[in-house]
Design an enzyme around this catalytic site. Structure first.
Site, PDB file in Angstrom:
ATOM      1  N   TYR A   1       1.133   1.932  13.751  1.00 50.65           N
ATOM      2  CA  TYR A   1       1.681   2.869  12.765  1.00 50.65           C
ATOM      3  C   TYR A   1       1.524   4.299  13.272  1.00 50.65           C
ATOM      4  CZ  TYR A   1       0.390  -0.898   9.411  1.00 50.65           C
ATOM      5  OH  TYR A   1       0.216  -2.094   8.732  1.00 50.65           O
TER       6      TYR A   1
ATOM      7  N   LYS B   1      -9.190  -6.830  -1.991  1.00 51.16           N
ATOM      8  CA  LYS B   1      -8.705  -5.526  -2.485  1.00 51.16           C
ATOM      9  C   LYS B   1      -7.252  -5.632  -2.932  1.00 51.16           C
ATOM     10  CE  LYS B   1      -7.288  -2.700   0.397  1.00 51.16           C
ATOM     11  NZ  LYS B   1      -7.177  -1.908   1.620  1.00 51.16           N
TER      12      LYS B   1
ATOM     13  N   HIS C   1       0.823  -1.227   0.000  1.00 52.16           N
ATOM     14  CA  HIS C   1       0.000   0.000   0.000  1.00 52.16           C
ATOM     15  C   HIS C   1       0.852   1.270   0.000  1.00 52.16           C
ATOM     16  CE1 HIS C   1      -3.140  -2.603   2.246  1.00 52.16           C
ATOM     17  NE2 HIS C   1      -3.157  -2.828   0.945  1.00 52.16           N
TER      18      HIS C   1
HETATM   19  C1  T46 Z   1      -5.196   2.599   6.048  1.00 52.41           C
HETATM   20  C2  T46 Z   1      -6.563   2.926   6.571  1.00 52.41           C
HETATM   21  C3  T46 Z   1      -7.625   2.074   6.379  1.00 52.41           C
HETATM   22  N1  T46 Z   1      -8.853   2.430   6.874  1.00 52.41           N
HETATM   23  C4  T46 Z   1      -9.953   1.484   6.692  1.00 52.41           C
HETATM   24  C5  T46 Z   1     -10.164   1.026   5.271  1.00 52.41           C
HETATM   25  C6  T46 Z   1     -10.669  -0.382   5.435  1.00 52.41           C
HETATM   26  O1  T46 Z   1     -12.075  -0.356   5.581  1.00 52.41           O
HETATM   27  C7  T46 Z   1     -10.069  -0.864   6.754  1.00 52.41           C
HETATM   28  C8  T46 Z   1      -8.912  -1.811   6.558  1.00 52.41           C
HETATM   29  O2  T46 Z   1      -8.005  -1.174   5.668  1.00 52.41           O
HETATM   30  P1  T46 Z   1      -6.969  -2.054   4.923  1.00 52.41           P
HETATM   31  O3  T46 Z   1      -7.578  -3.353   4.472  1.00 52.41           O
HETATM   32  O4  T46 Z   1      -6.282  -1.199   3.895  1.00 52.41           O
HETATM   33  O5  T46 Z   1      -5.922  -2.409   6.106  1.00 52.41           O
HETATM   34  P2  T46 Z   1      -4.450  -2.936   5.866  1.00 52.41           P
HETATM   35  O6  T46 Z   1      -4.424  -3.925   4.754  1.00 52.41           O
HETATM   36  O7  T46 Z   1      -3.929  -3.337   7.194  1.00 52.41           O
HETATM   37  O8  T46 Z   1      -3.666  -1.648   5.380  1.00 52.41           O
HETATM   38  C9  T46 Z   1      -2.471  -1.229   6.033  1.00 52.41           C
HETATM   39  O9  T46 Z   1      -1.527  -2.170   5.693  1.00 52.41           O
HETATM   40  C10 T46 Z   1      -0.343  -1.765   5.017  1.00 52.41           C
HETATM   41  C11 T46 Z   1       0.689  -2.815   5.294  1.00 52.41           C
HETATM   42  C12 T46 Z   1       0.114  -0.396   5.342  1.00 52.41           C
HETATM   43  O10 T46 Z   1       1.303  -0.087   5.389  1.00 52.41           O
HETATM   44  C13 T46 Z   1      -0.885   0.646   5.447  1.00 52.41           C
HETATM   45  O11 T46 Z   1      -0.535   1.562   6.463  1.00 52.41           O
HETATM   46  C14 T46 Z   1      -2.268   0.221   5.634  1.00 52.41           C
HETATM   47  O12 T46 Z   1      -2.801   0.419   4.347  1.00 52.41           O
HETATM   48  O13 T46 Z   1      -9.624   0.314   7.434  1.00 52.41           O
HETATM   49  C15 T46 Z   1      -9.073   3.587   7.558  1.00 52.41           C
HETATM   50  O14 T46 Z   1     -10.198   3.867   7.990  1.00 52.41           O
HETATM   51  N2  T46 Z   1      -8.035   4.447   7.743  1.00 52.41           N
HETATM   52  C16 T46 Z   1      -6.790   4.173   7.278  1.00 52.41           C
HETATM   53  O15 T46 Z   1      -5.866   4.994   7.477  1.00 52.41           O
END
Ligand code: T46
Length: 193
Positions: free
Chosen positions: A132, A168, A62
């Site tokens: 983070y 995703k 990401h």
């Molecule tokens: C990043 C983020 C996500 N969200 C919501 C969006 C989704 O509904 C849910 C899970 O998000 P996501 O599937 O993108 O989570 P990760 O896959 O852990 O994403 C993270 O994982 C990788 C390794 C990273 O380095 C990033 O900081 C971050 O993107 O949280 C939010 O509400 N706020 C935020 O700042």
């Protein structure tokens, strides 16, 4: 707190100075002036947390697109991960480079990921918690971007067979379509005379 260089310009391994005694330990995990003195202007605007149940899970890769690119300070407070960052800054001297390392609880180490550098990890244990500190710009879903963990343009070698990757993360478009300089230059049809 000590800063070590990585294969990617501006990205730093941050070694915490843990003060240990018979109660346990204390360490500072961020200090504006210490970062400024190390040449890193990092003010965080958001803090995130994720918990991952199963060993072998991959989160990422990401990044957030300019002009809302985000920097981040990553710390593992439970379990261990194989952490990967990729320099996607077209004007960077280390563009396209990867930095790979293990991060885990108890190793008093964080990773500073500058804006424009993608981040992801594979869990090496069950029950991984990642904290983070997010710098630069806050989360903007419309600028949230990424690429598949198996994108051929960067060929990341993950240590374990992936057991779980979000839909995703499997549906990002090929990185080479958006960053053509990542792709190998096609061989000349006719060798230069
Ligand atoms: C990043 C983020 C996500 N969200 C919501 C969006 C989704 O509904 C849910 C899970 O998000 P996501 O599937 O993108 O989570 P990760 O896959 O852990 O994403 C993270 O994982 C990788 C390794 C990273 O380095 C990033 O900081 C971050 O993107 O949280 C939010 O509400 N706020 C935020 O700042």
């Amino acid at each position: 707190m000590r800063f070590e260089p990585t294969a990617i310009a501006d990205a730093r391994i941050v070694r915490l100075t843990a003060h240990r005694d018979d109660r346990g330990a204390f360490a500072r995990t961020w200090c504006r002036q210490t970062f400024v003195d190390a040449g890193i202007a990092f003010d965080f605007v958001q803090a995130n947390w994720s918990v991952t149940r199963s060993r072998g899970t991959i989160r990422g890769m990401h990044f957030q697109r300019a002009p809302h690119a985000e920097s981040k300070l990553v710390r593992i407070t439970r379990g261990r991960v194989h952490d990967v960052i990729v320099d996607l800054r077209a004007d960077s001297p280390t563009r396209g480079r990867l930095h790979v390392m293990e991060l885990g609880e108890g190793d008093d180490t964080m990773l500073y990921v500058p804006a424009g550098v993608a981040h992801g990890f594979q869990t090496l244990t069950d029950d991984v918690t990642v904290e983070y500190f997010m710098g630069g710009e806050p989360y903007r879903p419309e600028y949230y971007d990424g690429f598949r963990p198996d994108d051929p343009a960067v060929a990341i070698r993950w240590p374990l067979p992936p057991v779980s990757v979000s839909d995703k993360d499997l549906s990002w478009p090929p990185l080479g379509q958006r960053f053509p300089w990542l792709l190998p230059t096609p061989a000349l049809a006719t060798p230069a005379l």
